[in-house]
Design a protein around this motif. Structure first.
Motif, PDB file in Angstrom:
ATOM      1  N   ARG A 283       0.830  -1.204   0.000  1.00 32.70           N
ATOM      2  CA  ARG A 283       0.000   0.000   0.000  1.00 32.70           C
ATOM      3  C   ARG A 283       0.865   1.256   0.000  1.00 32.70           C
ATOM      4  O   ARG A 283       0.518   2.246  -0.611  1.00 32.70           O
ATOM      5  CB  ARG A 283      -0.912   0.021   1.240  1.00 32.70           C
ATOM      6  N   HIS A 284       1.931   1.215   0.773  1.00 31.66           N
ATOM      7  CA  HIS A 284       2.763   2.404   0.944  1.00 31.66           C
ATOM      8  C   HIS A 284       3.923   2.345  -0.062  1.00 31.66           C
ATOM      9  O   HIS A 284       4.755   1.438   0.006  1.00 31.66           O
ATOM     10  CB  HIS A 284       3.295   2.490   2.371  1.00 31.66           C
ATOM     11  N   LEU A 285       3.939   3.306  -0.969  1.00 30.18           N
ATOM     12  CA  LEU A 285       4.968   3.336  -2.028  1.00 30.18           C
ATOM     13  C   LEU A 285       5.933   4.487  -1.736  1.00 30.18           C
ATOM     14  O   LEU A 285       5.507   5.636  -1.544  1.00 30.18           O
ATOM     15  CB  LEU A 285       4.319   3.550  -3.398  1.00 30.18           C
ATOM     16  N   PRO A 286       7.231   4.225  -1.701  1.00 29.95           N
ATOM     17  CA  PRO A 286       8.201   5.275  -1.337  1.00 29.95           C
ATOM     18  C   PRO A 286       8.465   6.234  -2.504  1.00 29.95           C
ATOM     19  O   PRO A 286       8.208   5.924  -3.667  1.00 29.95           O
ATOM     20  CB  PRO A 286       9.471   4.485  -0.993  1.00 29.95           C
ATOM     21  N   GLN A 287       8.983   7.384  -2.156  1.00 29.77           N
ATOM     22  CA  GLN A 287       9.381   8.387  -3.169  1.00 29.77           C
ATOM     23  C   GLN A 287      10.449   7.791  -4.090  1.00 29.77           C
ATOM     24  O   GLN A 287      11.365   7.097  -3.664  1.00 29.77           O
ATOM     25  CB  GLN A 287       9.917   9.642  -2.482  1.00 29.77           C
ATOM     26  N   GLY A 288      10.343   8.084  -5.423  1.00 24.70           N
ATOM     27  CA  GLY A 288      11.308   7.584  -6.400  1.00 24.70           C
ATOM     28  C   GLY A 288      10.972   6.221  -6.958  1.00 24.70           C
ATOM     29  O   GLY A 288      11.662   5.739  -7.872  1.00 24.70           O
ATOM     30  N   TRP A 289       9.927   5.551  -6.448  1.00 21.36           N
ATOM     31  CA  TRP A 289       9.531   4.209  -6.907  1.00 21.36           C
ATOM     32  C   TRP A 289       9.076   4.295  -8.357  1.00 21.36           C
ATOM     33  O   TRP A 289       8.267   5.124  -8.719  1.00 21.36           O
ATOM     34  CB  TRP A 289       8.410   3.688  -6.007  1.00 21.36           C
ATOM     35  N   ILE A 290       9.630   3.412  -9.237  1.00 21.30           N
ATOM     36  CA  ILE A 290       9.197   3.333 -10.634  1.00 21.30           C
ATOM     37  C   ILE A 290       8.112   2.281 -10.718  1.00 21.30           C
ATOM     38  O   ILE A 290       8.339   1.101 -10.410  1.00 21.30           O
ATOM     39  CB  ILE A 290      10.368   2.992 -11.569  1.00 21.30           C
ATOM     40  N   VAL A 291       6.921   2.701 -11.146  1.00 18.57           N
ATOM     41  CA  VAL A 291       5.777   1.789 -11.152  1.00 18.57           C
ATOM     42  C   VAL A 291       5.556   1.171 -12.523  1.00 18.57           C
ATOM     43  O   VAL A 291       4.812   0.198 -12.643  1.00 18.57           O
ATOM     44  CB  VAL A 291       4.511   2.520 -10.683  1.00 18.57           C
ATOM     45  N   GLY A 292       6.146   1.697 -13.582  1.00 25.41           N
ATOM     46  CA  GLY A 292       5.942   1.162 -14.918  1.00 25.41           C
ATOM     47  C   GLY A 292       6.367   2.156 -15.980  1.00 25.41           C
ATOM     48  O   GLY A 292       7.013   3.166 -15.676  1.00 25.41           O
ATOM     49  N   LYS A 293       5.969   1.876 -17.213  1.00 25.44           N
ATOM     50  CA  LYS A 293       6.379   2.725 -18.328  1.00 25.44           C
ATOM     51  C   LYS A 293       5.284   2.766 -19.379  1.00 25.44           C
ATOM     52  O   LYS A 293       4.660   1.741 -19.680  1.00 25.44           O
ATOM     53  CB  LYS A 293       7.674   2.196 -18.940  1.00 25.44           C
ATOM     54  N   VAL A 294       5.069   3.961 -19.965  1.00 28.35           N
ATOM     55  CA  VAL A 294       4.153   4.105 -21.086  1.00 28.35           C
ATOM     56  C   VAL A 294       4.985   4.324 -22.350  1.00 28.35           C
ATOM     57  O   VAL A 294       6.085   4.885 -22.302  1.00 28.35           O
ATOM     58  CB  VAL A 294       3.172   5.271 -20.878  1.00 28.35           C
ATOM     59  N   THR A 295       4.451   3.849 -23.465  1.00 31.75           N
ATOM     60  CA  THR A 295       5.162   3.953 -24.747  1.00 31.75           C
ATOM     61  C   THR A 295       4.338   4.805 -25.702  1.00 31.75           C
ATOM     62  O   THR A 295       3.131   4.568 -25.871  1.00 31.75           O
ATOM     63  CB  THR A 295       5.407   2.567 -25.352  1.00 31.75           C
ATOM     64  N   PHE A 296       5.008   5.772 -26.343  1.00 33.38           N
ATOM     65  CA  PHE A 296       4.324   6.717 -27.239  1.00 33.38           C
ATOM     66  C   PHE A 296       5.123   6.840 -28.536  1.00 33.38           C
ATOM     67  O   PHE A 296       6.358   6.800 -28.530  1.00 33.38           O
ATOM     68  CB  PHE A 296       4.209   8.092 -26.561  1.00 33.38           C
ATOM     69  N   ASP A 297       4.430   6.975 -29.658  1.00 35.27           N
ATOM     70  CA  ASP A 297       5.073   7.117 -30.969  1.00 35.27           C
ATOM     71  C   ASP A 297       4.345   8.228 -31.734  1.00 35.27           C
ATOM     72  O   ASP A 297       3.130   8.150 -31.925  1.00 35.27           O
ATOM     73  CB  ASP A 297       4.996   5.803 -31.743  1.00 35.27           C
ATOM     74  N   ASP A 298       5.123   9.282 -32.173  1.00 33.14           N
ATOM     75  CA  ASP A 298       4.482  10.349 -32.964  1.00 33.14           C
ATOM     76  C   ASP A 298       4.820  10.228 -34.445  1.00 33.14           C
ATOM     77  O   ASP A 298       4.617  11.172 -35.212  1.00 33.14           O
ATOM     78  CB  ASP A 298       4.898  11.722 -32.439  1.00 33.14           C
ATOM     79  N   CYS A 299       5.374   9.058 -34.849  1.00 30.58           N
ATOM     80  CA  CYS A 299       5.665   8.745 -36.258  1.00 30.58           C
ATOM     81  C   CYS A 299       6.807   9.592 -36.833  1.00 30.58           C
ATOM     82  O   CYS A 299       6.918   9.731 -38.053  1.00 30.58           O
ATOM     83  CB  CYS A 299       4.414   8.886 -37.135  1.00 30.58           C
ATOM     84  N   THR A 300       7.608  10.204 -35.974  1.00 31.26           N
ATOM     85  CA  THR A 300       8.755  10.983 -36.468  1.00 31.26           C
ATOM     86  C   THR A 300      10.077  10.316 -36.152  1.00 31.26           C
ATOM     87  O   THR A 300      11.122  10.807 -36.572  1.00 31.26           O
ATOM     88  CB  THR A 300       8.755  12.389 -35.842  1.00 31.26           C
ATOM     89  N   GLY A 301      10.040   9.233 -35.401  1.00 29.35           N
ATOM     90  CA  GLY A 301      11.279   8.567 -35.036  1.00 29.35           C
ATOM     91  C   GLY A 301      11.854   9.041 -33.717  1.00 29.35           C
ATOM     92  O   GLY A 301      12.864   8.511 -33.258  1.00 29.35           O
ATOM     93  N   ARG A 302      11.247  10.049 -33.099  1.00 27.16           N
ATOM     94  CA  ARG A 302      11.761  10.523 -31.819  1.00 27.16           C
ATOM     95  C   ARG A 302      11.508   9.483 -30.726  1.00 27.16           C
ATOM     96  O   ARG A 302      10.540   8.718 -30.785  1.00 27.16           O
ATOM     97  CB  ARG A 302      11.115  11.849 -31.437  1.00 27.16           C
ATOM     98  N   LYS A 303      12.390   9.459 -29.705  1.00 26.76           N
ATOM     99  CA  LYS A 303      12.275   8.510 -28.603  1.00 26.76           C
ATOM    100  C   LYS A 303      11.907   9.175 -27.275  1.00 26.76           C
ATOM    101  O   LYS A 303      11.592   8.488 -26.316  1.00 26.76           O
ATOM    102  CB  LYS A 303      13.601   7.754 -28.434  1.00 26.76           C
ATOM    103  N   ARG A 304      11.997  10.503 -27.224  1.00 27.84           N
ATOM    104  CA  ARG A 304      11.743  11.202 -25.963  1.00 27.84           C
ATOM    105  C   ARG A 304      10.653  12.247 -26.180  1.00 27.84           C
ATOM    106  O   ARG A 304      10.680  12.975 -27.181  1.00 27.84           O
ATOM    107  CB  ARG A 304      13.028  11.868 -25.459  1.00 27.84           C
ATOM    108  N   PHE A 305       9.717  12.327 -25.234  1.00 24.13           N
ATOM    109  CA  PHE A 305       8.560  13.200 -25.379  1.00 24.13           C
ATOM    110  C   PHE A 305       8.251  13.858 -24.040  1.00 24.13           C
ATOM    111  O   PHE A 305       8.699  13.399 -22.973  1.00 24.13           O
ATOM    112  CB  PHE A 305       7.324  12.420 -25.851  1.00 24.13           C
ATOM    113  N   LEU A 306       7.479  14.913 -24.111  1.00 27.93           N
ATOM    114  CA  LEU A 306       6.986  15.560 -22.902  1.00 27.93           C
ATOM    115  C   LEU A 306       5.651  14.917 -22.526  1.00 27.93           C
ATOM    116  O   LEU A 306       4.696  14.945 -23.306  1.00 27.93           O
ATOM    117  CB  LEU A 306       6.801  17.069 -23.129  1.00 27.93           C
ATOM    118  N   PHE A 307       5.619  14.300 -21.336  1.00 28.35           N
ATOM    119  CA  PHE A 307       4.401  13.671 -20.825  1.00 28.35           C
ATOM    120  C   PHE A 307       3.881  14.490 -19.652  1.00 28.35           C
ATOM    121  O   PHE A 307       4.664  15.032 -18.859  1.00 28.35           O
ATOM    122  CB  PHE A 307       4.673  12.238 -20.358  1.00 28.35           C
ATOM    123  N   ILE A 308       2.566  14.551 -19.518  1.00 27.92           N
ATOM    124  CA  ILE A 308       1.923  15.222 -18.397  1.00 27.92           C
ATOM    125  C   ILE A 308       1.017  14.222 -17.683  1.00 27.92           C
ATOM    126  O   ILE A 308       0.163  13.576 -18.312  1.00 27.92           O
ATOM    127  CB  ILE A 308       1.099  16.437 -18.854  1.00 27.92           C
TER     128      ILE A 308
END
Length: 700
Positions: A46-71
């Motif tokens: 239940r208690h998750l510490p600061q800095g814990w990585i819970v997973g990853k989302v994958t996004f593609d804008d069809c330009t070949g870029r690998k890094r994006f701004l997520f909100i």
């Protein structure tokens, strides 16, 4: 944690199967977006510490870029540029799960979303929240993100500093509305206990441009009231405030950063309609000679603002349609193919396109006019290769000959303009060659007088080149100029052009002073030279016509007005007996030695005295002789004047009245001697007045 990794491996295995099953089929067209509409990540606590990585989302804008701004809509979770989701601070899953949306934008500014859910598999509710670990939570059913002011820690005296940063909210520019549109909702953690009033301040809200953003004072929903223009302002920084009704403690202000995301609403614009460039004929492929520049006002960090250049057309399409190339990124234009020839194709017109979105979006065109400039591939040629001319001797600056040339290069260019060199025959430096005003002729002139008696013929070899070097190896044209020197009757030359002698001024008449001798430079003419006086202001000289012997013709006088500083000047002429006689001139300067032949005289003609206590009067003298034959002077009173007057020699000579005389005028005879005892008697009028001392006043 093991379940979490099992889920990740399962997803990867499923993706590999999908890829393997479709590898033999044609790939469908790319569609920007997240790879999953909803991602579920399971955790065992239940208690998750600061800095814990819970997973990853994958996004593609069809330009070949690998890094994006997520909100992330949940401010407790941060989504890095690579898609990793980690906790910005410790989180407790009170209900065993939480769900929030993650947003990203494609290259056209379109917002795309996915949902992320965290589930606690352990079901344990025994863990407790560490004091100070809670901050903003999603607690709204609205369709906009909700930001909650951080709570005070139990027992804390002051609000703790937060180590998380609220990411910017993105609003696409040029939204169609209707307005106002919701942007975000802010909430106070104390909203359940007291009534809270919300407000926003800063540029775009309470400061110019005012009213772009407003807030519902009761619900805390922030609205945008009009379409935004990224090119006018690409970001707004607002401060959100929450105040309890009745004067309760206010929340610390919360910073809201609203970023205006770009849309491709500006086409590139060239800084000029027409660009001018020059390329020399014969330029090799790769030679860069000009550049075009276009500017796109859209975001330069996206393809919307990145300009790509291309050549649309070339006119003429000769000798081929690919004579030039352009750098698609910089706009630099270079030669692409050999064969530029000014004489055949003097100018090219290119239509240049500038387009955004990798060259496939909005576009505009300009014109590039390319002038093919001349290269020096033709050597100038003399119209004639040989000239024979005649030049009179002794002429300086005399134009000897003009040498016209021709050149097939472009007129009035450095490759057409000419320059000349005398490479042989001018060892004495008598001649100079220069380029004429039309740049197509060489002009030879004399810079020294030619001497027929020394050399009667010169043979000059002259070359011609252009102002710039030849583009290729070319033969240099030459011309031969034969110069015949024409003899002229030159003036006889007196051996002593100026002759200075010293003679006493009392030299007897017919005495010899000096002689002049002249030489005739025209040795071939065999002339006879005779002499005469040219200028003799006082008439003192005589010259022998045949020998040039000069004698005293009349007595000379050093004190004559024709003598200056003891020097007397006369001109002696030497004249040839040619049919057209010419004359040489010599100057005779006679420095006359002084002789004591002038007696001194008294300057005063009248002197006034008082009858009582008369004061001496100083006398002044004039002697025309020079130093040594003049002063110091000696004075004697002569005749009856000695009874009443006397002369005293102190510094200077003074005349004194020694007897008391009645008021009247008395002649005084004085004899004055110079240093050589040459004397002269003079009469001075002594005027006696009835007065006393120095104040000489005569009563009438």
């Amino acid at each position: 944690m093991e379940n979490f990794w099992s889920l990740q491996l399962g997803v990867i295995f499923l993706l590999l199967q999908v890829w393997a099953s479709g590898s033999c089929e044609a790939a469908p067209p790319c569609q920007p977006g997240f790879n999953l509409d909803h991602s579920v990540f399971r955790v065992d606590r239940r208690h998750l510490p600061q800095g814990w990585i819970v997973g990853k989302v994958t996004f593609d804008d069809c330009t070949g870029r690998k890094r994006f701004l997520f909100i992330s809509e949940d401010s407790r979770f941060q989504v890095d540029l690579d898609g990793n989701i980690k906790l910005k601070r410790a989180v407790t899953l009170h209900e065993g799960h939480t769900s929030f949306a993650v947003h990203a934008w494609d290259s056209n500014g379109k917002k795309l979303s996915t949902r992320v859910t965290l589930e606690n598999e352990s079901g344990s509710h025994s863990q407790h929240l560490t004091p100070g670990d809670t901050a903003g939570q999603v607690e709204s059913s609205s369709d906009v993100p909700v930001l909650v002011f951080p709570q005070l820690s139990p027992g804390a005296l002051s609000r703790q500093k937060r180590d998380w940063v609220i990411p910017p909210f993105n609003i696409p520019e040029n939204a169609k509305g209707p307005f106002p549109q919701r942007v975000v909702q802010i909430k106070s953690s104390n909203a359940k206990e007291v009534q809270i009033l919300y407000s926003i301040t800063g540029p775009g809200a309470s400061e110019p441009p005012e009213g772009v953003f407003t807030i519902d004072r009761n619900s805390g929903i922030v609205y945008v009231t009009q379409p935004l223009n990224r090119e006018a302002q690409d970001q707004y920084v607002l401060m959100a405030h929450a105040v309890a009704v009745g004067g309760g403690k206010a929340e610390d202000p919360m910073e809201l950063i609203i970023t205006v995301s770009d849309q491709n609403d500006n086409k590139p614009e060239f800084i000029k309609d027409t660009f001018l460039g020059n390329a020399a004929e014969g330029s090799q492929p790769g030679f860069q000679f000009m550049k075009v520049v276009a500017i796109d006002k859209d975001d330069p960090e996206t393809y919307n603002g990145e300009v790509v250049y291309s050549i649309v057309s070339q006119d003429p399409k000769l000798p081929n349609d690919n004579m030039f190339m352009i750098n698609s990124q910089t706009g630099a234009i270079s030669v692409a193919s050999p064969g530029l020839n000014r004489e055949k194709y003097p100018e090219y017109k290119l239509i240049i396109q500038a387009a955004d979105t990798q060259g496939q979006g909005l576009s505009t065109t300009c014109t590039a006019l390319i002038t093919v400039t001349d290269s020096n591939d033709n050597a100038p040629q003399f119209v004639k290769d040989s000239y024979t001319v005649s030049v009179p001797e002794n002429k300086v600056g005399y134009e000897v000959v003009t040498l016209p040339v021709t050149d097939n290069n472009e007129p009035h260019t450095p490759a057409w303009n000419t320059k000349y060199t005398i490479v042989k025959g001018n060892e004495g430096g008598f001649f100079n060659v220069s380029t004429g005003p039309n740049k197509m002729e060489g002009i030879i002139e004399t810079i020294k007088g030619l001497d027929f008696e020394a050399t009667d013929k010169y043979t000059l070899l002259v070359t011609v080149e252009n102002e710039v070097p030849f583009a290729t190896r070319l033969p240099t044209a030459t011309a031969t100029v034969i110069v015949h020197v024409v003899d002229v009757n030159e003036n006889p030359v007196l051996i002593l052009y100026q002759n200075t002698i010293v003679a006493p001024e009392n030299l007897p008449v017919n005495s010899e002073l000096t002689s002049y001798t002249a030489m005739d430079p025209d040795t071939a003419r065999m002339q006879t030279v005779w002499y005469q006086v040219g200028s003799d202001p006082a008439g003192w000289l005589n010259v022998s016509k045949d020998t040039g012997l000069i004698r005293v013709k009349s007595p000379m006088d050093r004190e004559s007005p024709f003598v200056r500083d003891g020097n007397y000047e006369a001109l002696i002429l030497a004249i040839g007996n040619d049919a057209c006689p010419v004359t040489g001139t010599g100057t005779l300067i006679i420095h006359l030695e002084d002789v004591n032949d002038n007696a001194p005289t008294i300057d005063q003609r009248e002197i006034t005295f008082c009858s009582e206590d008369p004061q001496p009067v100083q006398l002044s003298f004039t002697d025309r002789d020079g130093p040594g034959n003049a002063g110091p002077f000696r004075v004697e009173v002569r005749g009856c004047s000695r009874n009443d007057w006397t002369v005293e020699t102190t510094p200077g000579v003074h005349l004194t009245l020694k007897s008391k005389l009645e008021q009247d005028e008395y002649p005084i005879v004085l004899r004055v001697y110079d240093t050589g005892d040459k004397f002269q008697d003079s009469v001075v009028l002594g005027k006696v007045c009835d007065c006393k001392g120095r104040d000489v006043t005569c009563q009438t």
